[in-house]
Design an enzyme around this catalytic site. Structure first.
Site, short mmCIF file in Angstrom:
data_model
loop_
_atom_site.label_atom_id
_atom_site.label_comp_id
_atom_site.label_asym_id
_atom_site.label_seq_id
_atom_site.Cartn_x
_atom_site.Cartn_y
_atom_site.Cartn_z
N GLU A 137 -34.65 11.01 -9.56
CA GLU A 137 -33.79 11.19 -8.38
C GLU A 137 -32.36 10.90 -8.80
OE1 GLU A 137 -35.04 8.93 -4.95
OE2 GLU A 137 -37.02 9.84 -5.00
N HIS A 253 -28.35 9.94 4.00
CA HIS A 253 -29.11 10.80 3.09
C HIS A 253 -28.58 12.22 3.26
CE1 HIS A 253 -32.34 12.79 1.00
NE2 HIS A 253 -32.86 11.62 0.67
N ARG A 299 -25.78 9.77 -3.77
CA ARG A 299 -25.96 10.29 -2.41
C ARG A 299 -24.69 10.35 -1.59
NH1 ARG A 299 -31.56 7.43 -0.59
NH2 ARG A 299 -32.74 8.59 -2.12
N HIS A 360 -29.58 6.74 6.89
CA HIS A 360 -30.87 6.61 6.19
C HIS A 360 -31.25 5.16 5.88
CE1 HIS A 360 -34.18 7.80 3.65
NE2 HIS A 360 -33.63 7.31 2.55
N ARG A 395 -27.05 2.28 -2.66
CA ARG A 395 -28.43 2.08 -3.13
C ARG A 395 -28.92 3.28 -3.93
NH1 ARG A 395 -33.76 3.42 -1.26
NH2 ARG A 395 -32.75 4.81 0.22
#
Ligand code: FAD
Ligand code: SIN
Length: 554
Positions: A137, A253, A299, A360, A395
């Site tokens: 990811e 997100h 992100r 998110h 994060r």
């Protein structure tokens, strides 16, 4: 900073002492997601203590159940030329200068045995030719994410719940709403005031309380989060005098399904990890224009790039295109996304998915030490409700399930070791502020749902992906106005207490966002678009006295 008058309220509910029932346990765990269940299982693996786990809805219902992408851990370093140190480096890089490096090190290291334990409990992760399949990811330099197709959380929650329900020492109560943490005359936590399904209030007394109530994504109009994530644990800890930190860091997100009438269903980042491409309304792939890592950029970068692209193409969405992937891979890797999208008439093997960002993950929360202990004696906080320092200002995907596992176990271990030396619960005291007639003394007609929607819309528009001082001030004034007439009211339903918690938690986010005059990680202010050396600090908020909000660097 002076707190709104309404913040002087310590307890949301009052009751008639002679009518309330009492229940005792050794350790009370509030929340039945990955963090709470990990704590409960750790306690009973080491001691004969009794554990009571409560959840405000069905036991499985929480963010854990909906997690898609997976859990990151360096389980097979040789096969992937990976190392725990690389996981540490990636996590620190993503955190934009605010990670607690000791915490990162311990989570990446202990995470390996925590995930192995999950496997030994029977969790089924995807395999290829018999070997665990690891995916990638954004922000991860290696493929190190274990997953169960695109429903990893469902598999983890099933595994942990099965294990907990097989333990005689663990009792679970669903539809049991924690209203407030009960503290004694020296400020130590002694238990929780809860609302039981039949509508009665009950005092749950415990030697130690472990809060695992999840995040606050539901404060936003657009969110990937389930109904239960309304920031209750953060608000009740704040009322109990705990330090709350880093609330300005709300992670958005980039890709949630955007179809009229559809819930904001997450389209996992793993879809981009497997080669999915973002295209705009004109069919143009645009991420390379914003970041060298393109689709796998952090992100916050992807979310802001999407906003910018939506503005430039005058559209309210972009598209995630998976059509170039092997259709069999889509069926195997993303069966749930395929099914949900088909339900809205979109075959993702042939058509691009309309997407846009949503709130998110709540990076900030109740400040804890390396064992999950808060600064309120006997109170622990684990999982998304807590702020451990792992994520800093941003994060890394798939690190939060890992954090829940590791800190759940750590808190469970320390709380149980200390509880073993504590005397049996004696007859409880009840704080005098709670001892009142249960009937409402002051009531005005309030449409709770209308106010909740207004709050969610306000946060989405003014405290969202891109912020500025003027908008934040408007939002703060509005929330202060709402707080002034909603917080003093005496309610008797979980829906109403939840709204009071949502307003309180929103105010803490807003205070953090207004105070931090820079842009860092997920907190982007277009009036201060760059990071500032002066702000290379964690920021905490505490209800210092009845009239002051203490905001300080840690
Ligand atoms: P949760 O799982 O949210 O559980 C909260 C619990 O607290 C529930 O049992 C709830 O009933 C209870 N509770 C709350 N308030 C009260 C109250 N007042 N009284 C009593 N009980 C209460 N992270 C990853 O690492 N990898 C992923 O792939 C991933 N995908 C995600 C996908 C989605 C759609 C979402 C929403 C999140 C995802 N995340 C992912 C984030 C991750 O799932 C969460 O951070 C994590 O599951 C939080 O676990 P938790 O145990 O802290 O809380
Ligand atoms: C996702 O699957 O994209 C979510 C992963 C995460 O939030 O950690």
């Amino acid at each position: 900073m002076t707190v709104p008058d309404s913040f002087q309220r310590r307890y949301l509910a009052k009751f008639n002492k002679s009518r309330i029932s009492h229940r005792f346990t050794d350790i009370l765990v509030v929340g039945s997601g990955i963090a709470g269940l990990s704590a409960a299982l750790e306690i009973v693996s080491k001691t004969s203590l009794e554990v009571l786990v409560i959840a405000k809805s069905a036991l499985h219902e929480g963010s854990t159940h909906y997690a898609q992408g997976g859990v990151a851990a360096v389980l097979e370093p040789d096969r992937h030329r990976d190392h725990v140190d690389f996981h540490v480096e990636d996590t620190i890089d993503a955190a934009c200068g605010l990670a607690d490096e000791n915490v990162v090190q311990l989570v990446a290291t202990e995470g390996v045995s925590a995930v192995e334990e999950l496997l030994s409990l029977g969790a089924q992760f995807d395999r290829q030719d018999g070997e665990i399949h690891f995916t990638r990811e954004g922000g991860h330099s290696k493929a190190r994410i274990l997953h169960s197709a695109d429903s990893t959380g469902r598999e983890i929650e099933r595994t942990l719940l099965d294990a907990a329900q097989n333990e005689n020492q663990i009792t679970t109560l669903e539809n049991t709403y924690a209203i407030d943490l009960v503290t004694d005359s020296v400020g130590a936590c002694r238990g929780v005031l809860a609302h039981r399904p039949q509508g009665f209030l009950q005092m749950l007394w415990a030697k130690k309380v472990i809060l695992a109530t999840g995040g606050a994504g539901r404060l936003y109009r657009e969110t990937t989060n389930p109904q239960v994530t309304t920031g209750d644990g953060i608000a009740m800890s704040f009322r109990a005098g705990a330090t709350i930190q880093n609330m300005e860091f709300v992670q958005f997100h980039p890709t949630t399904l955007y179809v009229a009438g559809a819930d904001r269903f997450l389209i996992t980042e793993a879809a981009r990890g497997e080669g999915g491409q973002l295209i705009d309304n004109d069919g143009v792939a645009f991420m390379k224009d914003y970041h060298p890592e393109a689709e796998l950029a952090p992100r916050d970068v992807v979310s802001r790039a999407i906003l910018d692209r939506m503005k430039k193409t005058e559209s309210n969405r972009v598209y995630l295109d998976l059509t170039q992937l092997d259709p069999d891979l889509i069926v195997r890797r993303f069966p749930r996304i395929l099914e949900i999208c088909l339900g809205f008439g979109i075959d993702i093997r042939r058509q691009a998915i309309p997407v846009r960002p949503s709130a998110h993950y709540t990076i900030g929360g109740v400040k804890v030490d390396a064992h999950g202990a808060t600064d309120v004696p006997h109170l622990y906080a684990v999982g998304e409700v807590s702020s451990t320092g792992l994520h800093g200002a941003n994060r890394l995907g798939s690190n939060s399930l890992l954090e829940g596992l590791v800190f759940g176990r750590r808190a469970g271990r320390q709380a149980s070791e200390l509880a073993l030396d504590m005397p049996e619960n004696s007859l409880p005291f009840v704080p005098s502020e709670m001892e009142q007639p249960s009937r409402s003394t002051q009531q005005i007609p309030i449409d709770l749902r209308d106010l909740e929607r207004s709050l969610q819309s306000l946060l989405w528009h003014r405290v969202g992906i891109e912020r500025n001082g003027a908008e934040l001030e408007i939002a703060k004034n509005q929330i202060e106005a709402w707080l002034s007439y909603v917080l003093p009211l005496q309610f008797n339903t979980p829906e109403a207490w939840t709204l009071q918690n949502m307003l309180t938690t929103s105010y803490l986010i807003l205070t953090g966002a207004l105070t931090r005059k820079e842009s860092r990680g997920v907190h982007f202010r277009n009036d201060f678009p760059n990071p500032s050396e002066d702000w290379n600090i964690q920021q905490s908020i505490k209800r210092a006295t009845n009239t002051n909000l203490e905001i300080k660097p840690n």
